[in-house]
Design a protein around this motif. Structure first.
Motif, short mmCIF file in Angstrom:
data_model
loop_
_atom_site.label_atom_id
_atom_site.label_comp_id
_atom_site.label_asym_id
_atom_site.label_seq_id
_atom_site.Cartn_x
_atom_site.Cartn_y
_atom_site.Cartn_z
N ASP A 177 15.50 -28.84 40.65
CA ASP A 177 14.86 -27.64 40.34
C ASP A 177 15.23 -26.75 41.35
N TRP A 178 16.22 -25.79 41.31
CA TRP A 178 16.66 -24.94 42.49
C TRP A 178 15.96 -23.59 42.38
N SER A 179 15.09 -23.45 41.23
CA SER A 179 14.76 -22.05 40.98
C SER A 179 13.88 -21.38 42.13
N SER A 180 13.09 -22.12 42.81
CA SER A 180 12.37 -21.58 43.89
C SER A 180 12.91 -21.84 45.38
N ILE A 181 14.24 -22.28 45.66
CA ILE A 181 15.10 -22.59 46.63
C ILE A 181 15.78 -21.36 47.24
N ASP A 182 15.52 -20.86 48.53
CA ASP A 182 16.51 -19.85 48.94
C ASP A 182 17.86 -20.41 49.28
N ASN A 215 20.25 -22.84 38.40
CA ASN A 215 18.79 -23.04 38.68
C ASN A 215 18.31 -24.59 38.29
N HIS A 216 19.07 -25.17 37.41
CA HIS A 216 18.43 -26.61 37.11
C HIS A 216 19.65 -27.29 37.12
#
Length: 287
Positions: free
Chosen positions: A262-267, A257-258
């Motif tokens: 920042d990939w934490s909120s990406i589908d 996710n990082h």
């Protein structure tokens, strides 16, 4: 009908299997992780794949394609085992993206039947396969692999000899090193750097290779530029500090996710699906 065994059902192995299923090929897939096998069986593109639980002789098998983790010892041990299990006329292909094929073959008796077939991610979409013979590889077997890949509509290139990282990953590594260096020096942000690369090099490289572009621009012009710029380029022979810092912080990119983003909120599934669609469109245009 060709019978092909893929060893390893991870991202690359499953993508290679998906690609082969489009052609007149009987695909066997060895994946020891039961949970992963169940996930693969749920994918419609793999519904006709034959999953096997142990490495054993398969009547009429022509190729074994290895797609396990990028770990030299693991690959050496695997090919040592495969060499004992399968008849000498079965060709072995390693999907390593960096190791010398001769190093991968170290524990084999029949080293002449191992060759590098470096599929590019996503392997079910990207046309190129780097075919990398070792000094041991039979020329006849190398040509047979080339012909097979051409028969399934891949775009193979036979390297004249093996070299660490082959060609594409050497180019990619040089670009990534300079990109990280520019980020480390505070010249641009990650987003700005990627935007520059996509909107300049990216769109051009889809149609014009780097050497072709040098000819178009003029080698004399390029000579003047690089004579000025080369001394300032990143030339570290080890991973840069910014890379070390990301690893130490367990920021591995999308998988954690990082990373640089920042990939934490990406589908992620939707994001990658869109990337694949764009890649397919680009390939169609190039063709």
């Amino acid at each position: 009908m060709q019978k092909i065994l893929i060893v390893g059902g991870g991202f690359m192995g499953s993508a290679i299997a998906k690609y082969l299923m489009q052609y007149n090929v009987s695909v066997f897939l060895y994946e020891p992780n039961a949970d992963r096998v169940q996930q693969l069986k749920e994918q419609s593109e793999l519904r006709n794949v034959i999953f096997i639980q142990r490495l054993t002789k398969i009547e009429g098998l022509t190729y074994v394609i290895e797609a396990i983790i990028e770990n030299l010892q693991a690959k050496q041990n695997l090919f040592e085992q495969l060499d004992l299990v399968f008849a000498e006329d079965v060709m072995f292909c390693t999907n390593t993206s960096s190791y010398l094929v001769s190093d991968v073959a170290e524990k084999m008796v029949h080293k002449e039947r191992l060759i590098g077939t470096h599929f590019f991610s996503p392997a079910n979409i990207t046309p190129l396969v780097e075919v990398v013979p070792s000094p041991f590889t039979s020329k006849e077997k190398a040509q047979a692999v080339m012909q097979f890949l051409q028969s399934i509509k891949k775009k193979p290139v036979l390297l004249k000899r093996e070299i660490k990282g082959f060609v594409a990953n050497r180019l990619q590594s040089a670009l990534a090193r300079e990109a990280m260096s520019l980020l480390e020096k505070g010249i641009v942000t990650a987003e700005e750097l990627d935007f520059i690369a996509k909107m300049s090099l990216g769109v051009r490289l889809a149609d014009t290779g780097p050497l072709e572009q040098r000819d178009i621009n003029g080698l004399d012009t390029h000579f003047a530029i690089v004579n000025y710029v080369y001394p300032t380029l990143e030339n570290s022979t080890k991973p840069l500090s910014i890379h070390h810092e990301k690893i130490s912080a367990k920021e591995f990119g999308m998988k954690s996710n990082h990373g640089f983003y920042d990939w934490s909120s990406i589908d992620k599934q939707q994001y990658l699906a869109q990337k694949e669609k764009t890649l397919i469109d680009i390939i169609k245009l190039i063709k």
